[in-house]
Design a protein around this motif. Structure first.
Motif, PDB file in Angstrom:
ATOM      1  N   ARG A   1      -8.024  68.219  64.349  1.00  0.00           N
ATOM      2  CA  ARG A   1      -7.823  69.569  64.136  1.00  0.00           C
ATOM      3  C   ARG A   1      -6.866  69.798  63.021  1.00  0.00           C
ATOM      4  N   LEU A   2      -7.167  70.353  61.978  1.00  0.00           N
ATOM      5  CA  LEU A   2      -6.181  70.610  60.508  1.00  0.00           C
ATOM      6  C   LEU A   2      -5.100  71.035  60.898  1.00  0.00           C
ATOM      7  N   SER A   3      -4.800  71.893  61.617  1.00  0.00           N
ATOM      8  CA  SER A   3      -3.756  72.906  62.293  1.00  0.00           C
ATOM      9  C   SER A   3      -2.511  71.863  63.070  1.00  0.00           C
ATOM     10  N   GLU A   4      -3.178  71.067  63.767  1.00  0.00           N
ATOM     11  CA  GLU A   4      -2.480  70.075  63.922  1.00  0.00           C
ATOM     12  C   GLU A   4      -1.678  68.114  63.315  1.00  0.00           C
ATOM     13  N   LEU A   5      -1.729  68.710  62.065  1.00  0.00           N
ATOM     14  CA  LEU A   5      -1.234  67.896  61.028  1.00  0.00           C
ATOM     15  C   LEU A   5       0.017  68.194  60.719  1.00  0.00           C
ATOM     16  N   LEU A   6       0.708  67.611  60.463  1.00  0.00           N
ATOM     17  CA  LEU A   6       2.280  67.684  60.836  1.00  0.00           C
ATOM     18  C   LEU A   6       2.226  67.841  59.391  1.00  0.00           C
ATOM     19  N   HIS A   7       3.939  68.520  59.069  1.00  0.00           N
ATOM     20  CA  HIS A   7       4.751  68.411  57.443  1.00  0.00           C
ATOM     21  C   HIS A   7       3.568  69.070  56.912  1.00  0.00           C
ATOM     22  N   GLN A   8       3.202  70.676  56.833  1.00  0.00           N
ATOM     23  CA  GLN A   8       2.013  71.404  55.309  1.00  0.00           C
ATOM     24  C   GLN A   8       2.959  72.295  55.904  1.00  0.00           C
ATOM     25  N   ASP A   9       2.625  72.718  54.591  1.00  0.00           N
ATOM     26  CA  ASP A   9       2.846  73.987  53.724  1.00  0.00           C
ATOM     27  C   ASP A   9       2.008  74.941  54.460  1.00  0.00           C
ATOM     28  N   SER A  10       2.409  76.004  54.984  1.00  0.00           N
ATOM     29  CA  SER A  10       1.991  77.398  55.468  1.00  0.00           C
ATOM     30  C   SER A  10       0.935  78.173  54.786  1.00  0.00           C
ATOM     31  N   TYR A  11       0.067  77.225  54.162  1.00  0.00           N
ATOM     32  CA  TYR A  11      -1.627  78.060  53.329  1.00  0.00           C
ATOM     33  C   TYR A  11      -2.595  77.124  53.456  1.00  0.00           C
ATOM     34  N   SER A  12      -2.379  75.608  53.838  1.00  0.00           N
ATOM     35  CA  SER A  12      -3.367  74.978  52.940  1.00  0.00           C
ATOM     36  C   SER A  12      -3.092  73.395  53.902  1.00  0.00           C
ATOM     37  N   TYR A  13      -3.914  72.291  53.646  1.00  0.00           N
ATOM     38  CA  TYR A  13      -3.830  71.526  54.980  1.00  0.00           C
ATOM     39  C   TYR A  13      -4.335  70.530  53.574  1.00  0.00           C
ATOM     40  N   GLU A  14      -3.233  69.268  53.689  1.00  0.00           N
ATOM     41  CA  GLU A  14      -3.141  68.570  53.205  1.00  0.00           C
ATOM     42  C   GLU A  14      -4.399  66.806  53.605  1.00  0.00           C
ATOM     43  N   LEU A  15      -6.059  67.159  52.996  1.00  0.00           N
ATOM     44  CA  LEU A  15      -6.869  65.944  53.408  1.00  0.00           C
ATOM     45  C   LEU A  15      -6.130  64.944  53.217  1.00  0.00           C
ATOM     46  N   GLY A  16      -5.705  64.782  51.866  1.00  0.00           N
ATOM     47  CA  GLY A  16      -5.375  63.526  51.329  1.00  0.00           C
ATOM     48  C   GLY A  16      -4.466  63.003  49.521  1.00  0.00           C
ATOM     49  N   VAL A  17      -4.816  62.113  48.987  1.00  0.00           N
ATOM     50  CA  VAL A  17      -3.799  61.671  48.063  1.00  0.00           C
ATOM     51  C   VAL A  17      -4.419  61.109  47.309  1.00  0.00           C
ATOM     52  N   VAL A  18      -4.976  61.225  46.250  1.00  0.00           N
ATOM     53  CA  VAL A  18      -5.940  60.683  44.865  1.00  0.00           C
ATOM     54  C   VAL A  18      -4.422  59.982  44.213  1.00  0.00           C
ATOM     55  N   PHE A  19      -4.104  59.203  44.242  1.00  0.00           N
ATOM     56  CA  PHE A  19      -3.031  58.568  43.373  1.00  0.00           C
ATOM     57  C   PHE A  19      -3.543  57.942  41.587  1.00  0.00           C
ATOM     58  N   VAL A  20      -4.336  58.935  40.830  1.00  0.00           N
ATOM     59  CA  VAL A  20      -5.311  58.122  39.293  1.00  0.00           C
ATOM     60  C   VAL A  20      -4.542  58.798  38.487  1.00  0.00           C
ATOM     61  N   GLY A  21      -4.417  58.628  37.008  1.00  0.00           N
ATOM     62  CA  GLY A  21      -4.196  58.205  35.573  1.00  0.00           C
ATOM     63  C   GLY A  21      -5.008  58.523  34.614  1.00  0.00           C
ATOM     64  N   ALA A  22      -4.261  58.848  33.614  1.00  0.00           N
ATOM     65  CA  ALA A  22      -5.071  59.214  32.719  1.00  0.00           C
ATOM     66  C   ALA A  22      -4.369  59.194  31.112  1.00  0.00           C
ATOM     67  N   ASP A  23      -5.073  59.282  29.961  1.00  0.00           N
ATOM     68  CA  ASP A  23      -4.353  59.372  28.586  1.00  0.00           C
ATOM     69  C   ASP A  23      -4.108  60.838  28.210  1.00  0.00           C
TER      70      ASP A  23
END
Length: 93
Positions: free
Chosen positions: A40-62
């Motif tokens: 359950r998303l609301s059980e995620l730790l260390h989230q802000d008060s208005y959204s839930y972080e599903l994951g992170v994509v580290f990507v670069g570009a020119d």
């Protein structure tokens, strides 16, 4: 960061194959998931008060435009399914 702005239960996360495809498409890209099926998303730790972080994509570009295109491509390729109709365990019918 891949975010969702409503609570719900994770029913599907991107497969290992989908993650490998994203990482191979743009060499040097790293995908990290913060959720798993059944969570359950609301059980995620260390989230802000208005959204839930599903994951992170580290990507670069020119350029900034290329970066925005890559981020959009990655988000589209990483399929999450979140069931928003599930009541939290503490809510009774």
């Amino acid at each position: 960061m891949i975010r969702r702005y409503r609570d719900g239960v994770v029913r599907r996360v991107p497969s290992d194959e989908e993650i490998r495809r994203v990482e191979a498409r743009f060499p040097g890209t790293v995908v990290e998931l913060n959720v798993h099926e059944g969570m359950r998303l609301s059980e995620l730790l260390h989230q802000d008060s208005y959204s839930y972080e599903l994951g992170v994509v580290f990507v670069g570009a020119d350029s900034e435009d290329d970066l925005e295109d890559r981020i959009q491509w990655c988000e589209n390729a990483l399929a999450f399914v979140i069931d928003a109709d599930c009541s939290p365990w503490w809510v009774t019918a």
